[in-house]
Design a protein around this motif. Structure first.
Motif, PDB file in Angstrom:
ATOM      1  N   HIS A  34     116.440  46.815  -3.590  1.00  0.00           N
ATOM      2  CA  HIS A  34     117.768  46.283  -3.244  1.00  0.00           C
ATOM      3  C   HIS A  34     118.074  44.893  -3.805  1.00  0.00           C
ATOM      4  O   HIS A  34     119.231  44.477  -3.791  1.00  0.00           O
ATOM      5  CB  HIS A  34     117.939  46.260  -1.723  1.00  0.00           C
ATOM      6  N   LEU A  35     117.066  44.176  -4.266  1.00  0.00           N
ATOM      7  CA  LEU A  35     117.331  42.801  -4.721  1.00  0.00           C
ATOM      8  C   LEU A  35     117.788  42.794  -6.182  1.00  0.00           C
ATOM      9  O   LEU A  35     117.630  43.775  -6.902  1.00  0.00           O
ATOM     10  CB  LEU A  35     116.080  41.941  -4.551  1.00  0.00           C
ATOM     11  N   GLY A  36     118.376  41.677  -6.578  1.00  0.00           N
ATOM     12  CA  GLY A  36     118.781  41.518  -7.979  1.00  0.00           C
ATOM     13  C   GLY A  36     119.952  42.393  -8.390  1.00  0.00           C
ATOM     14  O   GLY A  36     120.160  42.658  -9.566  1.00  0.00           O
ATOM     15  N   LYS A  37     120.731  42.824  -7.413  1.00  0.00           N
ATOM     16  CA  LYS A  37     121.854  43.709  -7.740  1.00  0.00           C
ATOM     17  C   LYS A  37     123.206  43.056  -7.429  1.00  0.00           C
ATOM     18  O   LYS A  37     124.210  43.744  -7.233  1.00  0.00           O
ATOM     19  CB  LYS A  37     121.706  45.017  -6.967  1.00  0.00           C
ATOM     20  N   GLY A  38     123.202  41.727  -7.363  1.00  0.00           N
ATOM     21  CA  GLY A  38     124.474  41.009  -7.207  1.00  0.00           C
ATOM     22  C   GLY A  38     124.960  40.879  -5.782  1.00  0.00           C
ATOM     23  O   GLY A  38     126.046  40.352  -5.552  1.00  0.00           O
ATOM     24  N   LYS A  39     124.150  41.371  -4.825  1.00  0.00           N
ATOM     25  CA  LYS A  39     124.583  41.256  -3.420  1.00  0.00           C
ATOM     26  C   LYS A  39     123.454  40.710  -2.548  1.00  0.00           C
ATOM     27  O   LYS A  39     122.290  41.089  -2.744  1.00  0.00           O
ATOM     28  CB  LYS A  39     124.954  42.637  -2.865  1.00  0.00           C
ATOM     29  N   PRO A  40     123.789  39.879  -1.558  1.00  0.00           N
ATOM     30  CA  PRO A  40     122.783  39.529  -0.556  1.00  0.00           C
ATOM     31  C   PRO A  40     122.480  40.760   0.288  1.00  0.00           C
ATOM     32  O   PRO A  40     123.328  41.646   0.444  1.00  0.00           O
ATOM     33  CB  PRO A  40     123.471  38.447   0.278  1.00  0.00           C
ATOM     34  N   VAL A  41     121.257  40.823   0.829  1.00  0.00           N
ATOM     35  CA  VAL A  41     120.828  41.996   1.589  1.00  0.00           C
ATOM     36  C   VAL A  41     120.692  41.626   3.068  1.00  0.00           C
ATOM     37  O   VAL A  41     120.088  40.607   3.410  1.00  0.00           O
ATOM     38  CB  VAL A  41     119.478  42.522   1.054  1.00  0.00           C
ATOM     39  N   CYS A  42     121.275  42.452   3.906  1.00  0.00           N
ATOM     40  CA  CYS A  42     121.155  42.275   5.358  1.00  0.00           C
ATOM     41  C   CYS A  42     120.414  43.464   5.941  1.00  0.00           C
ATOM     42  O   CYS A  42     120.777  44.609   5.687  1.00  0.00           O
ATOM     43  CB  CYS A  42     122.545  42.170   5.987  1.00  0.00           C
ATOM     44  N   ILE A  43     119.362  43.191   6.705  1.00  0.00           N
ATOM     45  CA  ILE A  43     118.645  44.258   7.410  1.00  0.00           C
ATOM     46  C   ILE A  43     119.026  44.206   8.889  1.00  0.00           C
ATOM     47  O   ILE A  43     118.926  43.161   9.521  1.00  0.00           O
ATOM     48  CB  ILE A  43     117.118  44.087   7.271  1.00  0.00           C
ATOM     49  N   LEU A  44     119.487  45.315   9.405  1.00  0.00           N
ATOM     50  CA  LEU A  44     119.695  45.428  10.846  1.00  0.00           C
ATOM     51  C   LEU A  44     118.439  46.054  11.430  1.00  0.00           C
ATOM     52  O   LEU A  44     118.061  47.163  11.057  1.00  0.00           O
ATOM     53  CB  LEU A  44     120.922  46.293  11.144  1.00  0.00           C
ATOM     54  N   LEU A  45     117.793  45.315  12.310  1.00  0.00           N
ATOM     55  CA  LEU A  45     116.501  45.729  12.837  1.00  0.00           C
ATOM     56  C   LEU A  45     116.601  45.916  14.354  1.00  0.00           C
ATOM     57  O   LEU A  45     116.557  44.936  15.102  1.00  0.00           O
ATOM     58  CB  LEU A  45     115.456  44.652  12.505  1.00  0.00           C
ATOM     59  N   PRO A  46     116.745  47.155  14.804  1.00  0.00           N
ATOM     60  CA  PRO A  46     116.826  47.360  16.254  1.00  0.00           C
ATOM     61  C   PRO A  46     115.458  47.139  16.889  1.00  0.00           C
ATOM     62  O   PRO A  46     114.482  47.812  16.534  1.00  0.00           O
ATOM     63  CB  PRO A  46     117.272  48.826  16.388  1.00  0.00           C
ATOM     64  N   THR A  47     115.373  46.182  17.767  1.00  0.00           N
ATOM     65  CA  THR A  47     114.104  45.910  18.459  1.00  0.00           C
ATOM     66  C   THR A  47     114.339  45.966  19.957  1.00  0.00           C
ATOM     67  O   THR A  47     115.485  45.978  20.418  1.00  0.00           O
ATOM     68  CB  THR A  47     113.565  44.505  18.140  1.00  0.00           C
ATOM     69  N   GLN A  48     113.263  46.003  20.685  1.00  0.00           N
ATOM     70  CA  GLN A  48     113.365  45.881  22.144  1.00  0.00           C
ATOM     71  C   GLN A  48     112.862  44.514  22.548  1.00  0.00           C
ATOM     72  O   GLN A  48     111.713  44.154  22.262  1.00  0.00           O
ATOM     73  CB  GLN A  48     112.502  46.936  22.822  1.00  0.00           C
ATOM     74  N   MET A  49     113.736  43.751  23.192  1.00  0.00           N
ATOM     75  CA  MET A  49     113.293  42.463  23.711  1.00  0.00           C
ATOM     76  C   MET A  49     112.093  42.694  24.634  1.00  0.00           C
ATOM     77  O   MET A  49     112.101  43.625  25.435  1.00  0.00           O
ATOM     78  CB  MET A  49     114.453  41.791  24.454  1.00  0.00           C
TER      79      MET A  49
END
Lengths: 317, 283
Positions: free
Chosen positions: B231-246
């Protein structure tokens, strides 16, 4: 009274623009950011010379401060550029956490400081910025007085390691300092030697202090004039040496009386050598619309008011 | 299961023990988010990031990580200690007088591994983007990671940064959102709903990726490696949505905002540690 004259008037922000270009030539790590005020900050020459070292941030000052702080990691020396109001009050927590507490080598270049911003009025005329910035541990606060001093201060700020708040203004004002001056951060400039009273001035008030000194000389009052361009760290030795001789002080600045240069001087006196002191500063109020000259007169920041303050403080000696 | 992945699980379990013991030791701090993000940060530091030995502030030619939700400091401190930045014995000084392990991370005490102070929320994305720009200007091929709470996205500066990163094509940067749905006062949806976060970041011009299992350290490591390479180096910043349990890993702390900023008492500490294997040895 030493004679000061000028052949040209220029704005201190143009001194910043020239200094930024020179700093950029001297060190390839100098980079610049601006929040949609390139023209006002006089950054065009830097951008033309180093287009790859400039970042337009848009009208998003909080982000600009954070991005600048991050840019230092890897060795860059970022200058952020916007009006003094948006350089300080609007982004105080970002400066506090990401620059000052993190000790990042960011230079906050703040134009249009104080009343002399003029017609835009109080929303844009910050008079609290020196206080806000000098309260941050580790922050160096510089408020130069003319084009040449601002250019030299900008170059010195780039060479200095650590966060710097560099405050300058909008209107054209006389150029009366040397073009090739050596600017030493934290070192006062003795503008005129005298024996009766010490006038300590910063920024646009230095020229007013010189005008006042000339008139005082005609009245037989021999004023010592000191330019404090670096409000923090304060050149305490220079101030104490002067008042040991004159035994009274007038401070002069384009800032709120609360929290500015005057308060730094007063604290120094109280701890070391209490002598009578008068403030030339805005008396805890906001500004308003008007021309710079009208505003400086109305709010008591000109040679006439300095002379009155000198007469008053001499009576208290 | 490879030995390496087994190690990741051992590290994660040890880090969780450290978090609970550190917060108990000073009777303050934020265990909930720290436990929830443990698998992410362990995967990142022990499997994904390219790190140089030792520490210097400039971090040239190595990957950088910025913790924006600085209240999860016990997690970061434990991971940094086990990654070799300082002796794990120092974890005992967390939040105590004269410690380098301040309540929220700071460069001020010169703790190796920390490059930026955080704690006042919403500032880390801007900082990470700035560091990513400098990497590009230095022709440094390494990349920048950051972690943010979901509640933290209520701070407007994040959206200034999100707009900026897309406009300037900051494509050497991966921001991860700890999507646990909880904040101090309650569920995020009740306090100040974030709406469709995936669509929001996409609308801002980001490449958005969801990692399904936010508390599976092996799964996260594999996904992060994939995202890094694809996903890197393709002209866009990358956002990961990471569902976790507090609070993940300690049954009575899980899935609730109640353990966001509360320290366990002696009995609760005992009950928590009984659920967490001492993978590498306590500090």
């Amino acid at each position: 009274m030493k004679k000061y004259s000028y052949t040209e008037k220029k704005d201190t922000r143009s001194g910043f623009g020239a200094g930024l270009l020179e700093a950029g030539k001297r060190n390839e790590n100098v980079v610049a950011l601006c929040a949609d005020l390139i023209g006002s900050l006089k950054m065009q020459d830097f951008i033309k010379a180093f287009p790859d070292r400039f970042t337009q941030v848009g009208i998003a000052e909080a982000n600009m401060i954070g991005v600048a702080a991050g840019m230092t990691i890897g060795g860059k020396i970022p200058f952020t550029g916007t009006f003094a109001n948006f350089s300080t009050g609007r982004v105080y927590d970002q400066i506090r956490q990401s620059i000052a507490y993190s000790n990042k080598n960011v230079k906050i270049a703040a134009s249009h400081a104080g009343l002399t911003l003029g017609e835009d009025g109080a929303t844009h005329q910050i008079l609290e910025d020196i206080g806000l910035m000098k309260m941050l541990p580790g922050m160096t606060v510089i408020n130069p007085c003319d084009y040449n001093q601002t250019k030299a201060a900008t170059i010195a700020a780039a060479e200095f390691e650590g966060p710097v708040y560099l405050r300058f203004g909008r209107p054209v004002v006389p150029i009366f300092t040397d073009a090739d001056q050596k600017f030493e951060i934290g070192k006062a400039w003795l503008v005129n030697e005298g024996k009766d009273v010490t006038i300590i001035a910063t920024g646009h008030l230095v020229w007013e202090a010189i005008k006042a000194g000339e008139q005082l000389a005609e009245m037989g009052i021999d004023a010592e004039i000191i330019n404090i361009h670096t409000i923090k760290p304060l050149d305490e030795a220079a101030v104490l040496k002067s008042i040991a001789k004159t035994r009274c002080v007038v401070s002069a600045e384009e800032h709120n009386r609360l929290g500015g240069l005057g308060d730094s001087i007063a604290q120094l006196l109280i701890k070391n050598d209490p002598v009578p002191m008068e403030y030339i500063a805005v008396d805890d109020s906001f500004g308003e619309s008007g021309t710079p000259e009208e505003l400086m007169k109305k709010y008591g920041l000109d040679d006439i008011h300095i002379i009155a303050a000198v007469k008053k403080v001499l009576q208290r000696k | 299961m490879s030995k390496e992945n087994n190690d990741l699980k051992k590290i994660a379990s040890q880090v969780r023990r450290d978090i609970v013991r550190m917060v108990h030791g000073c009777q303050s701090g934020h265990p909930g988010g720290s436990l929830g993000c443990t698998d992410f940060l362990v995967a990142l530091y022990f499997k994904v990031m390219h790190r140089k030995p030792g520490f210097d502030m400039d971090g040239k030619n190595e990957d950088l990580f910025f913790l924006s939700n600085g209240h999860t400091s016990p997690l970061l401190y434990s991971v940094l200690a086990h990654a070799g930045y300082f002796d794990k014995a120092e974890l005992a000084s967390f939040r105590k007088l004269n410690s380098r392990l301040q309540g929220h991370p700071t460069t001020h005490e010169h703790l190796p591994g920390i490059r930026m102070s955080s704690g006042s929320l919403g500032q880390g994305m801007s900082v990470a983007i700035g560091a990513a720009i400098t990497k590009k200007r230095n022709n440094d091929p390494s990349i920048v990671f950051s972690l943010h709470g979901d509640g933290e996205l209520q701070e407007g500066q994040n959206w200034e940064a999100a707009m900026f990163a897309a406009h300037h094509k900051i494509d050497n940067y991966i921001a991860t959102i700890d999507y646990n749905g909880q904040q101090i006062d309650g569920p995020v949806d009740q306090i100040m709903s974030l709406g469709n976060l995936h669509a929001k970041f996409e609308a801002f011009g980001w490449d958005v990726v969801e990692i399904e299992k936010g508390n599976d350290v092996e799964f996260i490591a594999a996904e992060l490696l994939k995202i890094r390479s694809e996903h890197l180096g393709k002209g866009k910043p990358v956002c990961i949505l990471l569902p976790t349990q507090m609070g993940y890993g300690v049954d009575f702390m899980m899935g609730s905002h109640k353990w966001h900023g509360v320290a366990p008492n002696d009995d609760q500490l005992k009950a928590a540690l009984a659920q967490l294997e001492e993978g590498l040895g306590d500090y």
